[in-house]
Design an enzyme around this catalytic site. Structure first.
Site, PDB file in Angstrom:
ATOM      1  CE  LYS A  52     -58.289 -26.159  56.340  1.00  0.00           C
ATOM      2  NZ  LYS A  52     -58.335 -26.064  54.756  1.00  0.00           N
ATOM      3  CD  GLN A  96     -58.876 -23.253  52.686  1.00  0.00           C
ATOM      4  OE1 GLN A  96     -58.349 -23.724  53.670  1.00  0.00           O
ATOM      5  NE2 GLN A  96     -60.078 -23.709  52.476  1.00  0.00           N
ATOM      6  CG  ASP A 119     -55.623 -29.997  51.564  1.00  0.00           C
ATOM      7  OD1 ASP A 119     -56.295 -30.354  52.524  1.00  0.00           O
ATOM      8  OD2 ASP A 119     -55.638 -28.844  51.128  1.00  0.00           O
TER       9      ASP A 119
END
Ligand code: NDP
Length: 279
Positions: A52, A96, A119
């Site tokens: 990422k 995460q 997200d």
């Protein structure tokens, strides 16, 4: 001939488009910054976080890393996320997953401001998706829509069957296909006569988490098959939920694993980051 849907190429195309957009934003004095929070050092998470950050650097997005020790408490993590919510120099927040067991993931997801929820996991983002309001969309299903569109595959009016109903893939996938005017069926582990349902699909999306589960008997002649699965087979090889060799000759288009859906997830995360700065 079967069309191989090339996620590597399409994700690169999207990142290149975003790179140009971010450059233009910079010229107007607008910068994009993603805060990436990792708790502990789960090796798979470390690889995801590294990828990422690499994608951010490529597109021109600043990534600010917060690497916290495994013993971090839930309260400490909530406090950090609240600080990032308030920080005007941070556009997007990514925590995460999975988090260590002593931390309630749900609470952390709900702490992220829906305006920075790149997200797309916050219940507000999920609600916006279902009622057709603008908001962040879970990256993997958003990537699948891009794969279909950019491969010239029409969704409108098509019979779309999803195998799997998780919050991060199956359910948002259903909302997105519906938004594109597909006729959507969601199946799961309690579905009766699964192959009867899946073999009616014009577009079949497999998000099960079981290596090579979908064989030719599950698939209609000429169907489009999207394989979300990322599994290891008995020999440790990466493989999808679809038995590619068994199915390939029967379908009109299919995504490979690796190189299909996988690369799209990060490209769409980058898109969501840029979205935070779009007017
Ligand atoms: P989950 O385990 O959260 O969900 C799996 C779904 O599959 C569940 O809804 C489950 O049904 C259903 N299922 C399980 N067994 C069967 C069966 N025998 N018949 C029908 N349905 C079944 O997985 P995720 O959605 O998170 O992930 C699915 C796969 O996609 C995994 O391989 C994962 O690694 C991969 N993935 C890949 C990503 C990428 O970027 N390429 C991103 C995210 C996931 P029930 O609800 O009834 O239990």
């Amino acid at each position: 001939m079967t069309q191989l849907i090339d996620g590597k190429r399409i994700s690169q195309e999207i990142k290149d488009e975003l790179k140009i957009e971010v450059q233009k934003m910079k010229e107007q004095g607008i910068s994009v910054c993603l805060a990436v929070v990792q708790v502990g050092n789960d090796p798979a998470s470390t690889v995801y976080v590294r990828n990422k950050k690499k994608a951010c650097a490529y597109v021109g997005i600043e990534s600010r890393a917060y690497e916290l020790p495994e013993e971090t408490t839930e309260e400490e993590l909530v406090k950090l996320v609240e600080e990032l919510n308030q920080d005007d120099t941070v556009n997007g927040i990514l925590v995460q997953l999975p988090l260590p067991r002593h931390i309630n993931e749900d609470r952390i997801i709900r702490t992220i401001s829906p305006d920075k929820d790149v997200d797309g996991f916050h219940p507000v983002s999920v609600g916006r998706l279902w009622i057709g309001e603008k908001g962040f969309v879970s990256c993997t299903p958003a990537g699948i829509i891009q794969l279909l569109k950019r491969s010239g595959i029409e969704i409108e009016g098509k019979n779309c069957v999803i195998v799997g109903r998780s919050n991060i893939v199956g359910k948002p996938m259903a909302a997105l296909l519906l938004r594109e005017n597909g006729t959507v069926t969601v199946t799961h582990s309690r579905t009766k006569n699964l192959s009867e349902v899946t073999s009616k699909a014009d577009i079949l999306i497999a998000a099960i988490g079981k290596a090579r589960f979908i064989t030719a008997e599950y698939v209609k002649d000429g169907a489009v098959v999207i394989d979300v699965g990322m599994n290891r087979d008995e020999e440790g090889h990466l493989c999808g939920d679809v038995d590619f060799k068994d199915v390939e000759a029967k379908v009109s288009a299919i995504t490979p694993v690796p190189g299909g859906v996988g690369p799209m997830t990060i490209a769409m995360l980058m898109n969501n980051c840029v979205e935070t700065a779009r007017c």
